[in-house]
Design a protein around this motif. Structure first.
Motif, PDB file in Angstrom:
ATOM      1  N   LEU A 165       0.929  -1.128  -0.366  1.00 35.53           N
ATOM      2  CA  LEU A 165       0.026   0.258   0.140  1.00 35.53           C
ATOM      3  C   LEU A 165       1.299   1.604   0.189  1.00 35.53           C
ATOM      4  O   LEU A 165       0.538   2.456  -1.177  1.00 35.53           O
ATOM      5  N   ALA A 166       1.776   1.396   0.584  1.00 35.85           N
ATOM      6  CA  ALA A 166       2.856   1.910   0.785  1.00 35.85           C
ATOM      7  C   ALA A 166       3.552   2.929  -0.530  1.00 35.85           C
ATOM      8  O   ALA A 166       4.074   3.832  -1.272  1.00 35.85           O
ATOM      9  N   GLN A 167       3.782   1.659  -1.502  1.00 34.97           N
ATOM     10  CA  GLN A 167       4.474   2.018  -2.805  1.00 34.97           C
ATOM     11  C   GLN A 167       3.674   2.226  -3.684  1.00 34.97           C
ATOM     12  O   GLN A 167       4.388   2.439  -4.479  1.00 34.97           O
ATOM     13  N   ASN A 168       2.206   2.997  -3.117  1.00 32.15           N
ATOM     14  CA  ASN A 168       1.414   2.674  -4.405  1.00 32.15           C
ATOM     15  C   ASN A 168       0.214   4.448  -2.989  1.00 32.15           C
ATOM     16  O   ASN A 168      -0.760   4.140  -3.346  1.00 32.15           O
ATOM     17  N   VAL A 169       0.603   4.889  -2.413  1.00 36.35           N
ATOM     18  CA  VAL A 169       0.135   5.721  -2.269  1.00 36.35           C
ATOM     19  C   VAL A 169      -0.673   6.745  -2.831  1.00 36.35           C
ATOM     20  O   VAL A 169      -0.378   7.274  -3.481  1.00 36.35           O
ATOM     21  N   ASN A 170      -1.661   6.738  -2.518  1.00 33.97           N
ATOM     22  CA  ASN A 170      -3.102   6.908  -2.867  1.00 33.97           C
ATOM     23  C   ASN A 170      -3.915   6.978  -4.606  1.00 33.97           C
ATOM     24  O   ASN A 170      -3.914   7.201  -4.953  1.00 33.97           O
ATOM     25  N   LYS A 171      -3.376   5.638  -4.734  1.00 37.80           N
ATOM     26  CA  LYS A 171      -3.631   4.786  -5.946  1.00 37.80           C
ATOM     27  C   LYS A 171      -4.586   3.109  -5.064  1.00 37.80           C
ATOM     28  O   LYS A 171      -4.173   3.113  -4.000  1.00 37.80           O
TER      29      LYS A 171
END
Length: 233
Positions: A165-171
């Protein structure tokens, strides 16, 4: 992984372990040895990046023992003794630097890696492999997570989900991709309930409530999103 050979008395192992906590976030591995004969053997076997040696007397004889073995390995003398003579003797016997206890874990880290950077030209900035989202800091090399500066104990599955999730913040991260991160493709015995359970625990441990700046949002029919307005790409 940087190996640091540490020679100290048994009663000081807890103190030294606490001193090294911050350094371990950046792939520094500390090998403890209490016996000097064993330490010499370990030195040749491990070829450590640095030596950390406890000085227990004012003449700092411990430093002299190891300085004669090599003049290229950085040698950090550490002591709880308050007298100035111990520090002076440590430098005279060949210490690269002297650290008086008590010393903060973060201060020790910066002093250690400042020395290593000069000696080995270590790419200092590359050691700070972190993802910072709000009050959450993820150390991607050591797989550790801090919340407001305090270590959060996450399971392997919880950490993997957070990292994804952190590697795709706001996605939006697709539910299927999250299943794959949790379970091997050969045994897809996943359930939405199992995923929701892991996310629920992650929210609780990191305080990701609806009224916080960082939240895990459910995107119905698609997946989940780690949402924050403060994240900068």
């Amino acid at each position: 992984m940087l190996t640091i050979l540490t020679i100290c008395t048994p009663k000081m192992t807890k103190t030294f372990s606490e001193l090294f906590v911050y350094s371990t976030f950046f792939e520094a591995k500390f090998i403890f040895v209490m016996d000097y004969a064993d330490a010499v053997q370990k030195f040749y076997l491990l070829n450590p990046a640095a030596l950390v040696i406890e000085c227990t007397t004012s003449d700092a004889e411990e430093i002299k023992t190891f300085y004669t073995l090599t003049k290229t390995t950085p040698l950090l003398a550490v002591s709880a003794r308050p007298d100035e003579d111990t520090a002076i003797a440590a430098y005279q016997n060949g210490a690269t630097t002297f650290i008086r206890l008590p010393c903060g874990s973060r201060e020790f880290y910066y002093r250690l890696f400042s020395i290593l950077k000069k000696c080995y030209q270590i790419p200092f900035n590359e050691l700070h492999a972190t993802i910072d989202i709000g009050n959450i800091k993820i150390y991607t090399k050591s797989n550790r997570v801090l919340l407001n500066g305090t270590i959060v104990n996450l399971t392997h599955s919880e950490y993997n989900l957070l990292l994804l999730l952190a590697q795709n913040v706001n996605k939006t991260v697709a539910t299927e991709e999250m299943y794959q991160r949790l379970w091997a493709s050969g045994e897809l015995k996943h359930t939405s309930r199992g995923l929701q359970m892991h996310l629920s625990k992650l929210r609780r441990k990191l305080g990701l409530n609806d009224d916080t700046k960082v939240r895990i949002i459910t995107i119905h029919g698609k997946g989940y999103c780690l949402s924050t307005a403060d994240y900068l790409l």
